[in-house]
Write a protein that holds these residues in place. Sequence first.
Motif, PDB file in Angstrom:
ATOM      1  N   THR A 241      -0.560   5.171   3.746  1.00 16.24           N
ATOM      2  CA  THR A 241       0.278   5.221   4.855  1.00 16.24           C
ATOM      3  C   THR A 241       0.961   4.054   5.609  1.00 16.24           C
ATOM      4  O   THR A 241       2.131   3.660   5.857  1.00 16.24           O
ATOM      5  N   LEU A 242      -0.012   2.886   5.532  1.00 12.49           N
ATOM      6  CA  LEU A 242       0.351   1.770   6.165  1.00 12.49           C
ATOM      7  C   LEU A 242       1.058   1.008   5.043  1.00 12.49           C
ATOM      8  O   LEU A 242       2.213   0.114   5.393  1.00 12.49           O
ATOM      9  N   ALA A 243       1.005   1.104   3.790  1.00 10.96           N
ATOM     10  CA  ALA A 243       1.762   0.725   2.894  1.00 10.96           C
ATOM     11  C   ALA A 243       3.158   1.351   2.672  1.00 10.96           C
ATOM     12  O   ALA A 243       3.918   1.181   1.902  1.00 10.96           O
ATOM     13  N   ARG A 244       3.545   2.490   3.412  1.00  9.10           N
ATOM     14  CA  ARG A 244       4.711   3.184   3.335  1.00  9.10           C
ATOM     15  C   ARG A 244       4.939   4.012   2.172  1.00  9.10           C
ATOM     16  O   ARG A 244       6.050   4.044   1.683  1.00  9.10           O
ATOM     17  N   VAL A 245       3.652   4.522   1.680  1.00 11.14           N
ATOM     18  CA  VAL A 245       3.758   5.380   0.530  1.00 11.14           C
ATOM     19  C   VAL A 245       4.003   6.847   1.102  1.00 11.14           C
ATOM     20  O   VAL A 245       4.529   7.626   0.590  1.00 11.14           O
ATOM     21  N   LEU A 246       3.116   7.055   1.950  1.00 14.22           N
ATOM     22  CA  LEU A 246       2.839   8.548   2.600  1.00 14.22           C
ATOM     23  C   LEU A 246       3.676   8.451   3.906  1.00 14.22           C
ATOM     24  O   LEU A 246       3.408   7.472   4.476  1.00 14.22           O
TER      25      LEU A 246
ATOM     26  N   LEU B 130       4.496  -6.054  -4.073  1.00 16.85           N
ATOM     27  CA  LEU B 130       5.693  -6.417  -4.743  1.00 16.85           C
ATOM     28  C   LEU B 130       6.996  -5.671  -4.126  1.00 16.85           C
ATOM     29  O   LEU B 130       7.005  -4.592  -3.663  1.00 16.85           O
ATOM     30  N   GLY B 131       8.017  -6.468  -4.329  1.00 16.60           N
ATOM     31  CA  GLY B 131       9.256  -5.851  -3.884  1.00 16.60           C
ATOM     32  C   GLY B 131       9.520  -5.810  -2.516  1.00 16.60           C
ATOM     33  O   GLY B 131       8.925  -6.288  -1.515  1.00 16.60           O
ATOM     34  N   SER B 132       9.909  -4.727  -2.017  1.00 18.54           N
ATOM     35  CA  SER B 132      10.471  -4.297  -0.678  1.00 18.54           C
ATOM     36  C   SER B 132       8.984  -3.961   0.246  1.00 18.54           C
ATOM     37  O   SER B 132       9.215  -3.839   1.392  1.00 18.54           O
ATOM     38  N   ARG B 133       7.792  -3.565  -0.604  1.00 18.89           N
ATOM     39  CA  ARG B 133       6.811  -3.310   0.441  1.00 18.89           C
ATOM     40  C   ARG B 133       6.292  -4.510   0.984  1.00 18.89           C
ATOM     41  O   ARG B 133       5.449  -4.543   1.877  1.00 18.89           O
TER      42      ARG B 133
END
Length: 269
Positions: free
Chosen positions: A87-92, A244-247
Motif C-alpha cells: 500500500t505504501l508502495a502505491r501498488v494496492l 524503479l521508475g515512477s515508484r
Amino acid sequence: MSESNGIIMEEEKITKVSIFESKVRPILAEFIGSIILTSIVCAGAINTLSSGLTNGVIYGLTMVFLIIAFGDMSGGYFNPVITLGYTLARVLSIPQAVCYFFAQIIGGIVGAALVRASYPESEFGGSWLYGSLWKDVLLEAMLAEAIPTLILVLTVLITTLDKEKRRLSPLAIGFSIIVCSVTSYSERRRGFTFMNPALSFGPAVAYSTPYDGGELWKYHYVYWVGPLVGTLVASLLYRFVFALGSRRIRIPKPCFKKQPFNSGKKYAA
C-alpha cells in the motif's frame, strides 16, 4: 432487437465475472491462504516440539508454495505488514488493503482454530505459539520482530516489483523467512519471530481462555508494533532508494539563483 439483448446480456456477464475476478477472488485467495499458512505453521510447531530451525523451514517453504499457488490471484501476501508495504508502495488501493487485512486476520484465527480442534491442548502448550513474553525481554523481542520484518518486506518489494527478479521472488521470499526465523530464534524470549501479526494474533485468539490470566495478551502488542516499525522503515528505504521508475521518490536538487555581482557601488537608502 434479439441481437442487442444478447449483447447486453453478454456484457452483464462479463461485468459480473470481472467484479468477481478483481474484487472477490483475491480476497478469498488471501483468506484461504492465511488459513493454510497458520494451520501448517501451528501444526508444525506442535509436531517439531518448538525447534527453531524446523519451524523456520516450515514457515518459509509454506510461503513459497502459497505464493506460487495464489500469487496470480491476489499477489500472495498472507501477511498484514506485506499488505501495508504494498500500500505504501502505491501498488494496492486503501480499500483493497483493508479487505486483505481482515481476510488475513480472520484466516489466521480460523487456521489456528482448526489446529486447536485437531490436537489436544496439552500438546500445544510447549510450542512457541503458546509462549508469553517476560517484561525484561520486551525491547529484545520488539527488535527481533522489527529487523527481520524489515528484511522480509524489503525483499518482497524489491523482488516482486522488478520484472527481472519477479520469477524468483517466491524463492527469495521463502528463503528470507527461513534465514530470519532461524537466526532470530531465542529461548530466552520464548522463541520464534513471527514477522506476521496474523500469525501471532490467530493462535492467541484460538488458544486464550478466561483461566490463563491474560498472559497471551499482556505483551501481545510487541507482535504488532515491531513488524509495523520494520515495515515503515522498509517502505521508506524502498521508495527513496531501491524503487524503479515512477515508484521512486526523488529528492529534487536545491536550486540556487546566482546573485548579481556587487562591484562596490553604493545605493541610496
